[in-house]
Design a protein around this motif. Structure first.
Motif, short mmCIF file in Angstrom:
data_model
loop_
_atom_site.label_atom_id
_atom_site.label_comp_id
_atom_site.label_asym_id
_atom_site.label_seq_id
_atom_site.Cartn_x
_atom_site.Cartn_y
_atom_site.Cartn_z
N ALA A 109 -10.43 5.38 -31.15
CA ALA A 109 -9.16 5.22 -31.86
C ALA A 109 -9.43 4.53 -33.19
O ALA A 109 -10.52 4.00 -33.40
CB ALA A 109 -8.18 4.39 -31.02
N GLY A 110 -8.41 4.53 -34.07
CA GLY A 110 -8.55 3.82 -35.32
C GLY A 110 -7.89 4.51 -36.48
O GLY A 110 -7.10 5.44 -36.31
N ALA A 123 -5.58 6.02 -28.34
CA ALA A 123 -6.23 6.43 -27.10
C ALA A 123 -5.48 5.89 -25.89
O ALA A 123 -4.93 4.79 -25.94
CB ALA A 123 -7.68 5.93 -27.08
N ALA A 124 -5.51 6.67 -24.83
CA ALA A 124 -4.98 6.23 -23.54
C ALA A 124 -6.10 6.44 -22.52
O ALA A 124 -6.74 7.49 -22.49
CB ALA A 124 -3.74 7.04 -23.16
N VAL A 134 -5.41 11.08 -29.35
CA VAL A 134 -4.54 11.87 -30.20
C VAL A 134 -4.71 11.38 -31.62
O VAL A 134 -4.64 10.17 -31.89
CB VAL A 134 -3.06 11.73 -29.77
CG1 VAL A 134 -2.15 12.52 -30.70
CG2 VAL A 134 -2.89 12.20 -28.33
N SER A 135 -4.97 12.32 -32.54
CA SER A 135 -5.20 11.99 -33.94
C SER A 135 -4.23 12.76 -34.82
O SER A 135 -3.94 13.93 -34.55
CB SER A 135 -6.63 12.36 -34.36
OG SER A 135 -7.57 11.66 -33.60
N ALA A 152 -5.82 16.70 -30.26
CA ALA A 152 -5.95 15.95 -29.01
C ALA A 152 -7.34 16.23 -28.44
O ALA A 152 -7.81 17.37 -28.46
CB ALA A 152 -4.87 16.35 -28.02
N THR A 153 -7.98 15.19 -27.97
CA THR A 153 -9.31 15.29 -27.39
C THR A 153 -9.32 14.51 -26.09
O THR A 153 -8.61 13.53 -25.94
CB THR A 153 -10.37 14.68 -28.34
OG1 THR A 153 -10.16 15.20 -29.66
CG2 THR A 153 -11.78 15.01 -27.90
#
Length: 166
Positions: A109-110, A123-124, A134-135, A152-153
């Protein structure tokens, strides 16, 4: 003359909040964590985080904040925040329980600003150590959300600590 380690790996890991899963990590997570944790001493950063970030820290202005420690039997899983010029990331690293050596590392994340484009990721993490990222991307200063700029990854942390994209 090399200096001896001031802190043990146990001291280092104790700086991370033991997280209950599921867990969500987003833009404001580091602010909440910084209110309840102590800053990492420079010796801890040098001895334990810089080896994880080998070759990726280019200046003395990079900052780190210990965030979470995730329960795992065969490895240690930590999440830390890393801030550089025009970007900050939450990094998931898995370490061998006995040796403390890095098994795997992944930015989960970031926020990154590059060539006029802003990318933000959240991020979850669920109880099975599956990580959903999810970006979203857009021009800096453009607050109109466009779903077409989102991705989404999904990652899974395997029993041995390897982080695999699914």
């Amino acid at each position: 003359m090399p200096r001896t380690a001031v802190y043990t790996q146990s001291d280092f890991l104790a700086r991370f909040i033991e997280a209950d899963l599921p867990l969500t990590i987003g833009q404001d997570t580091v602010g909440a964590i910084s209110k309840v944790t102590k800053p990492l001493p420079p010796e801890m950063v040098s001895d334990y985080l810089l080896p994880i970030e080998e070759g990726q820290v280019n200046d003395e202005y990079t900052e780190f904040v210990a965030c979470y420690r995730l329960a795992a039997e065969a490895y240690e899983a930590i999440i830390y925040w890393r801030a550089d010029l025009l970007q900050y990331h939450y990094v998931l690293a898995t370490l061998d329980t006995k040796s403390g050596k890095l098994i795997d590392r992944r930015v989960i994340a970031g926020t990154t600003y590059l060539d006029g484009e802003l990318t933000q990721s959240s991020a979850a993490i669920n109880e099975e150590m599956t990580i959903y990222v999810v970006s979203g991307q857009g021009a800096a200063g453009d607050y109109d959300y466009e779903a077409s700029g989102s991705t989404a990854t999904r990652f899974q942390v395997a029993e041995g600590g390897k982080i695999m994209e699914m």
